[in-house]
Write a protein that holds these residues in place. Structure first.
Motif, PDB file in Angstrom:
ATOM      1  N   LEU A   1       0.860  -1.178   0.000  1.00 49.48           N
ATOM      2  CA  LEU A   1       0.000   0.000   0.000  1.00 49.48           C
ATOM      3  C   LEU A   1       0.900   1.233   0.000  1.00 49.48           C
ATOM      4  O   LEU A   1       1.933   1.238   0.667  1.00 49.48           O
ATOM      5  N   ILE A   2       0.530   2.237  -0.769  1.00 44.46           N
ATOM      6  CA  ILE A   2       1.308   3.481  -0.728  1.00 44.46           C
ATOM      7  C   ILE A   2       0.431   4.583  -0.159  1.00 44.46           C
ATOM      8  O   ILE A   2      -0.767   4.659  -0.415  1.00 44.46           O
ATOM      9  N   LYS A   3       1.056   5.412   0.629  1.00 39.96           N
ATOM     10  CA  LYS A   3       0.332   6.473   1.329  1.00 39.96           C
ATOM     11  C   LYS A   3       1.014   7.818   1.126  1.00 39.96           C
ATOM     12  O   LYS A   3       2.248   7.925   1.214  1.00 39.96           O
ATOM     13  N   GLY A   4       0.227   8.856   0.831  1.00 43.79           N
ATOM     14  CA  GLY A   4       0.712  10.236   0.885  1.00 43.79           C
ATOM     15  C   GLY A   4       1.626  10.661  -0.223  1.00 43.79           C
ATOM     16  O   GLY A   4       2.498  11.510   0.004  1.00 43.79           O
ATOM     17  N   ILE A   5       1.445  10.114  -1.419  1.00 45.11           N
ATOM     18  CA  ILE A   5       2.294  10.592  -2.512  1.00 45.11           C
ATOM     19  C   ILE A   5       1.944  12.049  -2.805  1.00 45.11           C
ATOM     20  O   ILE A   5       0.779  12.422  -2.911  1.00 45.11           O
ATOM     21  N   LYS A   6       2.958  12.906  -2.914  1.00 44.24           N
ATOM     22  CA  LYS A   6       2.727  14.345  -3.083  1.00 44.24           C
ATOM     23  C   LYS A   6       2.154  14.643  -4.471  1.00 44.24           C
ATOM     24  O   LYS A   6       2.474  13.952  -5.448  1.00 44.24           O
ATOM     25  N   PRO A   7       1.339  15.705  -4.563  1.00 44.23           N
ATOM     26  CA  PRO A   7       0.731  16.047  -5.858  1.00 44.23           C
ATOM     27  C   PRO A   7       1.763  16.253  -6.963  1.00 44.23           C
ATOM     28  O   PRO A   7       1.530  15.860  -8.114  1.00 44.23           O
ATOM     29  N   GLU A   8       2.919  16.876  -6.623  1.00 41.91           N
ATOM     30  CA  GLU A   8       3.920  17.142  -7.657  1.00 41.91           C
ATOM     31  C   GLU A   8       4.631  15.879  -8.134  1.00 41.91           C
ATOM     32  O   GLU A   8       5.349  15.890  -9.137  1.00 41.91           O
ATOM     33  N   HIS A   9       4.444  14.758  -7.391  1.00 40.62           N
ATOM     34  CA  HIS A   9       5.074  13.497  -7.772  1.00 40.62           C
ATOM     35  C   HIS A   9       4.102  12.550  -8.467  1.00 40.62           C
ATOM     36  O   HIS A   9       4.530  11.514  -8.990  1.00 40.62           O
TER      37      HIS A   9
END
Length: 559
Positions: free
Chosen positions: A505-513
């Motif tokens: 599970l991935i959490k909190g990927i930044k909008p710019e990424h």
């Protein structure tokens, strides 16, 4: 705005304007005084650098006059003084040895066009990427070469052109004819003594000019058999295009690019230092326009080449004298160049200056290029910076000036990337709150710093080596930077774990990424598109549900 209007507006950034002389109404007196002062300082240096480069004293004088005026009018600094410099003399000497002095005017035109193009392309800010230890190491290396270049002049010895200067200096000493060589050395020592002692008696006295005058008077009175500057023209030469052939253009293309790079770097560094210098009142000279400075220096070298001069750059020593003498506008640099025109009236007298006297001036100048305090500060700062300083200085002396800058920047980039990589990494976290049965089968990893090519492999090894878990949560909200290599490595990590049966599970990927992660396939590598979360609690709850389902499946299988 129309295309023509936009072009006119763009071109206006690089043209002289009234604002360049906004302070002239109140500062013209100190500007004129500063121009006269720096002109007196510049005269022996212009002659000396012309001789040292192999082009001749006349070319050095032409460069100081023509390039000095053009750079002052078109450049991006209000107080920069331009002309022939030690670094340029160092890089020209081996070129003159191979292609002859007649090639320098064409070199100046070619290099000037390149520097002008750099300015018009708005690449002036690139100098900010050159680290301080590299700049100082480069300067130290140039100082050492300038000093070594003077040994043949000081001993009156002819050496083979194009040799490494350390080797040439050794051959000059070994092949000197004693005691005749002692006469030149005596003049060098006398000039150095005057330059070092006179400022202690009265700092305002032009020590280098006085030293040259005294050395010339002694040589004339005693009829010393030492080499002199020789005949000089009694006026500026008429402008004209140098001889050009396709073969010569091809042969000089590489040297011209090297000279252009040096001219751009030295001019921008000088302008940057000048912007922070304080004048007699304590006020600094204000900002400068790096793009316009490059364009102005390019035009200066072009103009110098048309008059038979050498490539020009901003000269930090003369610029510092200009600022500390009270200069506030470009008028001071223009006055400095106009003062040097007067020298043509005294050409017969100037021609009698001993070359050893000019060698003494440059030897003293070379020893002042890097202060002991600066060198000690860098050597004590960190091992990486000390290594940068020493390596750049060594390569400058042993090999090539431009290679020294290139290698210095590459080594600096390596150390910088290594530091960033050390600050980047991954940490396993405990699940907060009340523990739930099965939490030991969940691993939460927090990625920090920069996920880039320098750290990606290490992070991959740490996460993919996890054992005894069923779910891995990757917290990405602490990542400040993500490049293509880092995103690809994230997709690899997910693929490796999923193939081992571990849900990721991935959490909190930044909008710019997000766009980069989607393009490279990070989200696509997940088992399900819903395995991406914005907050940690839902991600943990989802992970626990996977653990529960797996436990139920195992119990059902046992039954």
């Amino acid at each position: 705005m129309s295309w023509a209007g936009a072009a006119a507006s763009y071109a206006g950034r690089f043209l002289p304007r009234r604002d360049d002389y906004a302070e002239l109404g109140t500062s013209w007196r100190p500007d004129v005084a500063a121009g006269l002062t720096v002109g007196i300082v510049a005269l022996p240096l212009a002659l000396a650098f012309g001789v040292s480069s192999g082009v001749g004293a006349a070319a050095g004088l032409v460069t100081a006059v023509v390039a000095g005026i053009v750079a002052a009018v078109f450049g991006g600094s209000h107080v920069q003084v331009s002309g022939p410099t030690g670094a340029m003399a160092v890089i020209l000497a081996p070129i003159v040895a191979v292609h002859g002095a007649s090639s320098v005017a064409l070199l100046s035109l070619m290099a000037g066009l390149v520097v002008l193009a750099l300015g018009l392309s708005r690449l002036g800010r690139a100098v900010a990427f050159i680290p301080w230890p590299v700049v100082e190491g480069f300067t130290l290396g140039i100082g050492a070469i300038i000093f070594l270049q003077q040994v043949p002049l000081a001993t009156g010895t002819q050496v083979e052109a194009g040799q490494n200067m350390a080797v040439a200096a050794w051959h000059a000493v070994a092949g000197a004819q004693w005691p005749e060589a002692g006469l030149g050395l005596a003049l060098v020592v006398g000039v150095a003594a005057v330059m070092l002692l006179l400022p202690r008696l009265h700092p305002a006295l032009p020590a280098s000019l006085i030293a040259v005058v005294l050395a010339t008077l002694v040589a004339e009175a005693a009829a010393l058999p030492v080499a002199r500057i020789g005949a000089l023209p009694d006026s500026l030469p008429a402008p004209g295009l140098p001889a050009v052939t396709s073969q010569l253009l091809s042969e000089l293309a590489g040297p011209a690019l090297a000279i252009a790079a040096l001219a751009a770097i030295e001019s921008l560094l000088s302008a940057r230092v000048a912007a922070g210098l304080a004048g007699p009142s304590g006020a600094t000279t204000g900002p400068y326009d790096p793009d316009r400075e490059l364009a102005g220096q390019g035009l200066a070298s072009i103009a110098s080449g048309l008059f038979g001069g050498m490539p020009a750059t901003g000269a930090i020593a003369r610029t510092a004298v200009n600022v500390r003498s009270g200069a506030r506008t470009r008028a001071s640099a223009i006055v400095h160049a106009l003062l040097l025109v007067v020298v043509y009236a005294a050409a017969p007298l100037v021609s009698r200056i001993p070359l050893a006297a000019l060698a003494g001036i440059l030897m003293v100048t070379a020893t002042r290029m890097v202060s002991r305090h600066t060198a000690a500060s860098i050597l004590r700062s960190s091992r990486a910076d000390a290594a940068l300083f020493v390596v750049t200085a060594f390569i400058t002396v042993a090999f090539d000036l431009i290679e020294a800058i290139q290698i210095g920047v590459l080594v600096a980039a390596f150390f910088a990337l290594r530091s960033v990589a050390r600050l980047s990494g991954v940490a396993r976290e405990e699940i907060g709150g009340e523990p739930v049965p099965g939490d030991e089968r969940i691993a939460v990893f927090r990625l920090e710093g920069s996920m880039f090519f320098g750290a990606a492999e290490r992070i991959l090894q740490e996460i993919s080596s996890v054992r005894g878990v069923e779910v891995v949560v990757l917290r990405l909200s602490h990542l400040r930077m993500l490049d293509a290599t880092g995103a690809h490595t994230l997709a690899e990590i997910i693929g490796i774990l999923e193939r081992r049966g571990i849900t990721v599970l991935i959490k909190g990927i930044k909008p710019e990424h997000v766009r980069l992660a989607d393009t490279v396939g990070v989200v696509r590598a997940l088992r399900h598109y819903k395995h991406r979360f914005d907050e940690l609690p839902p991600a943990i709850e989802h992970a626990r549900s996977h653990v529960r389902r797996n436990a139920e499946a195992r119990e059902g299988g046992d039954a």
